[in-house]
Design a protein around this motif. Structure first.
Motif, PDB file in Angstrom:
ATOM      1  N   GLN A  21       0.855  -1.631   0.071  1.00  0.00           N
ATOM      2  CA  GLN A  21      -0.111   0.003   0.187  1.00  0.00           C
ATOM      3  C   GLN A  21       0.998   1.409   0.190  1.00  0.00           C
ATOM      4  OE1 GLN A  21      -2.573   0.020   3.192  1.00  0.00           O
ATOM      5  NE2 GLN A  21      -4.116  -1.488   2.917  1.00  0.00           N
ATOM      6  N   GLN A  22       0.380   1.620  -0.636  1.00  0.00           N
ATOM      7  CA  GLN A  22       1.115   3.509  -0.587  1.00  0.00           C
ATOM      8  C   GLN A  22       0.676   4.477   0.180  1.00  0.00           C
ATOM      9  OE1 GLN A  22       4.399   3.592  -2.099  1.00  0.00           O
ATOM     10  NE2 GLN A  22       3.724   1.185  -2.410  1.00  0.00           N
ATOM     11  N   ARG A  60      -5.151  22.510   2.625  1.00  0.00           N
ATOM     12  CA  ARG A  60      -5.358  21.920   0.956  1.00  0.00           C
ATOM     13  C   ARG A  60      -4.640  20.692   0.788  1.00  0.00           C
ATOM     14  NH1 ARG A  60      -8.205  26.039   3.240  1.00  0.00           N
ATOM     15  NH2 ARG A  60      -8.290  28.025   2.286  1.00  0.00           N
ATOM     16  N   GLU A  61      -4.674  20.212   1.816  1.00  0.00           N
ATOM     17  CA  GLU A  61      -4.468  18.733   1.468  1.00  0.00           C
ATOM     18  C   GLU A  61      -5.267  17.234   1.579  1.00  0.00           C
ATOM     19  OE1 GLU A  61       0.171  19.317   2.490  1.00  0.00           O
ATOM     20  OE2 GLU A  61      -0.768  18.292   3.733  1.00  0.00           O
ATOM     21  N   THR A  62      -5.274  16.793   0.771  1.00  0.00           N
ATOM     22  CA  THR A  62      -5.724  15.324   1.676  1.00  0.00           C
ATOM     23  C   THR A  62      -4.288  14.277   1.244  1.00  0.00           C
ATOM     24  OG1 THR A  62      -7.830  15.852   0.520  1.00  0.00           O
ATOM     25  CG2 THR A  62      -7.593  13.109  -0.312  1.00  0.00           C
ATOM     26  N   THR A  63      -4.872  13.081   1.868  1.00  0.00           N
ATOM     27  CA  THR A  63      -4.034  11.834   1.926  1.00  0.00           C
ATOM     28  C   THR A  63      -4.306  10.633   1.042  1.00  0.00           C
ATOM     29  OG1 THR A  63      -2.426  13.188   3.974  1.00  0.00           O
ATOM     30  CG2 THR A  63      -3.041  10.394   3.277  1.00  0.00           C
ATOM     31  N   VAL A  64      -3.852  10.067   0.275  1.00  0.00           N
ATOM     32  CA  VAL A  64      -5.070   9.331  -0.221  1.00  0.00           C
ATOM     33  C   VAL A  64      -3.921   7.647   0.032  1.00  0.00           C
ATOM     34  CG1 VAL A  64      -5.988   7.998  -2.169  1.00  0.00           C
ATOM     35  CG2 VAL A  64      -5.295   9.970  -2.283  1.00  0.00           C
ATOM     36  N   VAL A  65      -4.722   6.287   1.117  1.00  0.00           N
ATOM     37  CA  VAL A  65      -4.056   5.254   0.887  1.00  0.00           C
ATOM     38  C   VAL A  65      -4.211   4.475  -0.613  1.00  0.00           C
ATOM     39  CG1 VAL A  65      -3.524   3.074   2.393  1.00  0.00           C
ATOM     40  CG2 VAL A  65      -4.016   5.488   3.814  1.00  0.00           C
ATOM     41  N   PHE A  66      -3.335   3.789  -1.180  1.00  0.00           N
ATOM     42  CA  PHE A  66      -3.882   3.168  -2.619  1.00  0.00           C
ATOM     43  C   PHE A  66      -2.417   2.204  -2.653  1.00  0.00           C
ATOM     44  CE2 PHE A  66      -0.585   6.221  -3.623  1.00  0.00           C
ATOM     45  CZ  PHE A  66      -0.106   5.661  -4.625  1.00  0.00           C
ATOM     46  N   GLU A  82     -10.790  16.321 -12.691  1.00  0.00           N
ATOM     47  CA  GLU A  82     -11.639  16.010 -13.188  1.00  0.00           C
ATOM     48  C   GLU A  82     -13.079  16.266 -12.232  1.00  0.00           C
ATOM     49  OE1 GLU A  82     -11.751  11.822 -14.662  1.00  0.00           O
ATOM     50  OE2 GLU A  82     -10.544  12.572 -16.652  1.00  0.00           O
ATOM     51  N   ALA A  83     -13.221  16.317 -11.077  1.00  0.00           N
ATOM     52  CA  ALA A  83     -13.786  16.727 -10.103  1.00  0.00           C
ATOM     53  C   ALA A  83     -13.625  18.454 -10.035  1.00  0.00           C
ATOM     54  CB  ALA A  83     -13.028  15.786  -9.206  1.00  0.00           C
ATOM     55  N   GLY A  84     -13.103  18.909 -11.032  1.00  0.00           N
ATOM     56  CA  GLY A  84     -12.921  20.038 -10.704  1.00  0.00           C
ATOM     57  C   GLY A  84     -12.197  20.875  -9.443  1.00  0.00           C
ATOM     58  N   PHE A  85     -10.906  19.469  -8.705  1.00  0.00           N
ATOM     59  CA  PHE A  85     -10.146  20.459  -8.431  1.00  0.00           C
ATOM     60  C   PHE A  85      -8.891  19.804  -8.683  1.00  0.00           C
ATOM     61  CE2 PHE A  85     -14.116  20.419  -5.485  1.00  0.00           C
ATOM     62  CZ  PHE A  85     -14.156  21.383  -4.740  1.00  0.00           C
ATOM     63  N   PRO A  86      -7.505  20.367  -9.710  1.00  0.00           N
ATOM     64  CA  PRO A  86      -6.575  20.321  -9.459  1.00  0.00           C
ATOM     65  C   PRO A  86      -5.581  19.850  -8.551  1.00  0.00           C
ATOM     66  CG  PRO A  86      -7.450  21.814 -10.983  1.00  0.00           C
ATOM     67  CD  PRO A  86      -8.390  21.101  -9.636  1.00  0.00           C
ATOM     68  N   SER A  87      -5.425  19.013  -9.021  1.00  0.00           N
ATOM     69  CA  SER A  87      -4.116  18.820  -7.068  1.00  0.00           C
ATOM     70  C   SER A  87      -2.858  18.117  -8.036  1.00  0.00           C
ATOM     71  CB  SER A  87      -4.413  17.466  -6.438  1.00  0.00           C
ATOM     72  OG  SER A  87      -4.330  16.363  -7.360  1.00  0.00           O
ATOM     73  N   THR A  88      -1.799  18.251  -6.934  1.00  0.00           N
ATOM     74  CA  THR A  88      -0.240  18.282  -6.799  1.00  0.00           C
ATOM     75  C   THR A  88      -0.071  16.996  -6.594  1.00  0.00           C
ATOM     76  OG1 THR A  88       0.894  20.059  -6.495  1.00  0.00           O
ATOM     77  CG2 THR A  88       0.446  20.220  -8.623  1.00  0.00           C
ATOM     78  N   ALA A  89       1.151  16.020  -6.223  1.00  0.00           N
ATOM     79  CA  ALA A  89       1.550  15.472  -5.444  1.00  0.00           C
ATOM     80  C   ALA A  89       3.007  16.339  -4.143  1.00  0.00           C
ATOM     81  CB  ALA A  89       2.570  13.922  -6.007  1.00  0.00           C
ATOM     82  N   ALA A  90       2.133  15.710  -3.412  1.00  0.00           N
ATOM     83  CA  ALA A  90       3.325  16.884  -2.020  1.00  0.00           C
ATOM     84  C   ALA A  90       4.677  15.468  -1.589  1.00  0.00           C
ATOM     85  CB  ALA A  90       3.072  17.447  -0.635  1.00  0.00           C
ATOM     86  N   GLY A  91       3.977  14.204  -1.579  1.00  0.00           N
ATOM     87  CA  GLY A  91       4.653  13.753  -0.989  1.00  0.00           C
ATOM     88  C   GLY A  91       3.807  11.843  -0.640  1.00  0.00           C
ATOM     89  N   VAL A  92       4.972  10.989  -1.283  1.00  0.00           N
ATOM     90  CA  VAL A  92       4.592   9.370  -1.626  1.00  0.00           C
ATOM     91  C   VAL A  92       5.429   8.607  -0.469  1.00  0.00           C
ATOM     92  CG1 VAL A  92       4.289   7.761  -3.224  1.00  0.00           C
ATOM     93  CG2 VAL A  92       3.576  10.016  -3.782  1.00  0.00           C
ATOM     94  N   LYS A  93       4.709   7.498  -0.233  1.00  0.00           N
ATOM     95  CA  LYS A  93       5.356   7.155   1.245  1.00  0.00           C
ATOM     96  C   LYS A  93       5.444   5.599   1.180  1.00  0.00           C
ATOM     97  CE  LYS A  93       3.145   8.750   5.362  1.00  0.00           C
ATOM     98  NZ  LYS A  93       3.540   9.452   6.940  1.00  0.00           N
ATOM     99  N   PRO A  94       5.382   4.986   1.283  1.00  0.00           N
ATOM    100  CA  PRO A  94       5.206   3.222   1.495  1.00  0.00           C
ATOM    101  C   PRO A  94       4.456   2.951   2.388  1.00  0.00           C
ATOM    102  CG  PRO A  94       7.294   3.115   1.152  1.00  0.00           C
ATOM    103  CD  PRO A  94       7.143   4.707   2.019  1.00  0.00           C
TER     104      PRO A  94
END
Length: 94
Positions: A21-22, A60-66, A82-94
């Motif tokens: 999981q990331q 103004r951040e969202t954390t996603v586990v995937f 596509e939902a109207g809220f452009p985002s950029t990756a602020a970080g990814v960790k295992p």
């Protein structure tokens, strides 16, 4: 030699099981009201492989586990855009 070939074939077959999981943190500057994180969460949860979503409206951040065998970071940012809220990756960790 035959055993080595069989061992290599077995490794190829179980490789997806090794994926972990990331957790990605997305910067979503367009979240300007308390209901915006709900829209972002709904968009992300529709993607196969997304396990959980938690937004921090004040940052103004969202954390996603995937599951990275089913969805990638590009798909996550595309879903928010596509939902109207452009985002950029602020970080990814295992």
């Amino acid at each position: 030699m035959k055993r080595i070939a069989m061992a290599c074939a077995a490794l190829v077959l179980v490789w997806p099981a090794w994926a972990a999981q990331q957790t990605a943190t997305l910067s979503v500057p367009g979240m300007t009201c308390p209901t915006c994180p709900i829209t972002v969460k709904v968009a992300l949860m529709q993607l196969k492989g997304v396990i959980g979503v938690q937004s921090d409206f004040s940052r103004r951040e969202t954390t996603v586990v995937f599951d990275d065998t089913q969805v990638d970071l590009q798909a996550l940012t595309r879903a928010t855009r596509e939902a109207g809220f452009p985002s950029t990756a602020a970080g990814v960790k295992p």
